[in-house]
Design a protein around this motif. Structure first.
Motif, PDB file in Angstrom:
ATOM      1  N   CYS A   1      -3.054   5.296  -2.636  1.00  0.00           N
ATOM      2  CA  CYS A   1      -3.921   6.359  -2.112  1.00  0.00           C
ATOM      3  C   CYS A   1      -3.317   7.683  -2.562  1.00  0.00           C
ATOM      4  O   CYS A   1      -2.103   7.892  -2.418  1.00  0.00           O
TER       5      CYS A   1
ATOM      6  N   THR B   1      -2.086  -1.084  -3.709  1.00  0.00           N
ATOM      7  CA  THR B   1      -3.126  -0.091  -3.459  1.00  0.00           C
ATOM      8  C   THR B   1      -2.436   1.265  -3.420  1.00  0.00           C
ATOM      9  O   THR B   1      -1.473   1.448  -2.680  1.00  0.00           O
TER      10      THR B   1
ATOM     11  N   ARG C   1      -7.651  -7.614   4.508  1.00  0.00           N
ATOM     12  CA  ARG C   1      -7.115  -7.902   3.177  1.00  0.00           C
ATOM     13  C   ARG C   1      -5.935  -8.865   3.265  1.00  0.00           C
ATOM     14  O   ARG C   1      -5.119  -8.774   4.178  1.00  0.00           O
TER      15      ARG C   1
ATOM     16  N   GLY D   1      -1.779   2.620  -9.511  1.00  0.00           N
ATOM     17  CA  GLY D   1      -2.664   1.779  -8.694  1.00  0.00           C
ATOM     18  C   GLY D   1      -3.465   0.809  -9.547  1.00  0.00           C
ATOM     19  O   GLY D   1      -3.787  -0.297  -9.108  1.00  0.00           O
TER      20      GLY D   1
ATOM     21  N   THR E   1       0.864  -1.198   0.000  1.00  0.00           N
ATOM     22  CA  THR E   1       0.000   0.000   0.000  1.00  0.00           C
ATOM     23  C   THR E   1       0.890   1.235   0.000  1.00  0.00           C
ATOM     24  O   THR E   1       1.836   1.328   0.794  1.00  0.00           O
TER      25      THR E   1
END
Ligand code: NIG
Ligand code: FE
Length: 405
Positions: A170, A168, A370, A162, A137
């Motif tokens: 952000c 992931t 996850r 992404g 992430t």
């Protein structure tokens, strides 16, 4: 991914709470539909679940941790600033270089001059380096475009990463990073523009959070407040580059907006610590920037710890103050430079890093979260903090997908 997979013969560092590593020997992870369907010692796996297993992977006793979270990066930009590094070694300060039109502004010029393809290609290489070290992430800020179109390009590249990569991503909108040359002497007018761009880019699905650089060489608390008010009116969470080079009271301001995180914090006051405690704001420490700018003032670690403010760590990857691409090096430096314990440092790049992004579905190995995890050629998770300069990551699984296959 659809077939339930049992990852077994591992030592799990579950990090299920903040008090210890949560080690489980002869551990197993049952992964189904991208999530952890079960976590524990293999002997405790209920027979009913065992029957659902379609595939088994023997990890040969290797250590497994949650996938790492790099919650503060400036990964999308053009050019590099190696010459500035030389100038700083000869005595020029980061502030003086910025005031002379170098620093962030130099990268803005290089970013504007780069094509979309160049921006994407260079950012992809950087993201791949982080991923190879177990990062699943990644937060990416804009802030080197500083016009509507160039901020859009940078955020779009972050979104594309992404979508293309098994990570992931952000995004944080950081147009209030520096004053672009076309707004020289008109900082308030620039903030008006930033506030006008925000709903446009949000409408294009490009913004997950809003950030600003509240500093003598950045924007004032009053200007930062206007950015945050616009974010709030749009329902966007905020975070802040606060108290990096001076105490502007930025952390207290950000906390009053319920900020997800305040980042840097070398000059954070006790009042700032208490504001962050009250609002549940995460302290993101950036040992790479501290080291690279050869700072000497430490963030108030003991006060943050005493107040129970969650501490995260990030690479702050950027071309000026932290051009490194190793989150594990940050874990090591947080221990050597900031005196974090190895457990605090690893929580900083897992559970607390996730919290700094407002993500409650990752950062620990727990049923229902996850299936993001990293497999290491290590025996104990304290070795993640102990070594530096080599990569012990053997395998990465993100959202249940095995990236090595
Ligand atoms: O997080 N503090 C402001 N922004 C970056 C540095 C950006 C740059 O020098 O290009 C940081 O350290
Ligand atoms: Fe930063």
């Amino acid at each position: 991914m659809a077939e339930p997979t049992l990852w077994r013969n591992t030592r799990l560092a579950t990090l299920t709470d903040d008090t210890d590593w949560g080690l489980i020997d002869d551990g197993a992870l049952l992964v189904d539909s991208g999530k952890l369907a079960w976590v524990g010692a293999l002997r405790d796996l209920p027979p009913a679940l065992r029957h659902t297993v379609a595939r088994e992977v023997d990890l040969g006793g290797a250590l497994v941790t949650p996938g790492l979270v790099d919650c503060h990066t400036h990964l999308v930009y053009g050019g590099q600033r190696a010459r500035e590094f030389e100038m700083r070694l000869q005595g020029a300060s980061y502030e003086a270089i910025a005031r002379a039109g170098g620093g962030i502004r130099a990268t803005v010029a290089a970013t504007r001059a780069a094509s979309d393809g160049q921006l994407l290609q260079s950012a992809r290489k950087r993201a791949a380096a982080l991923l190879a070290e177990g990062v699943t992430t990644l937060e990416i800020k804009s802030g080197y475009g500083l016009s509507l179109q160039d901020e859009r390009r940078c955020l779009s590249v972050a979104r594309a990463l992404g979508n293309d990569m098994p990570l992931t991503v952000c995004t944080s909108f950081l147009a209030a990073h520096a004053l672009p040359p076309e707004f020289d002497g008109r900082a308030d007018a620039y903030i008006d523009a930033v506030c006008a761009w925000m709903p446009v880019l949000q409408g294009e699905g490009l913004i997950d959070a809003v950030d600003a650089f509240c500093e003598n060489i950045g924007f004032t608390p009053a200007q930062t407040r206007r950015v945050f008010e616009t974010a709030r009116s749009l329902g966007l969470p905020v975070k802040l580059h606060a108290e990096q080079l001076s105490d502007q009271g930025g952390a207290t301001l950000a906390a009053s907006f319920g900020a997800l995180s305040c980042d840097h914090l070398e000059w954070l006051s006790e009042a700032g610590v208490q504001s962050m405690r009250a609002s549940g704001t995460v302290a993101v420490l950036l040992p790479g920037a501290y080291y690279y700018l050869r700072e000497t003032r430490l963030p108030p670690i003991a006060s943050l710890r005493l107040a129970g403010v969650p501490i995260a760590l990030a690479s702050d990857h950027n071309p000026g103050s932290s051009p490194g691409l190793s989150l594990l090096l940050m874990v090591n430096m947080a221990c050597t430079l900031f005196r974090l314990t190895p457990l605090e440092a690893v929580l900083g790049v897992t559970a607390h890093g996730a919290r700094a992004l407002g993500l409650g579905d990752r950062g620990r190995l727990r049923t229902g979260l996850r299936a993001d995890f990293a497999v290491w050629d290590l025996e104990h998770p304290n070795e993640l903090a102990y070594g530096f300069g080599y990569n012990p990551c053997r395998r990465v699984v993100a959202g249940g997908i095995d990236l090595s296959s």
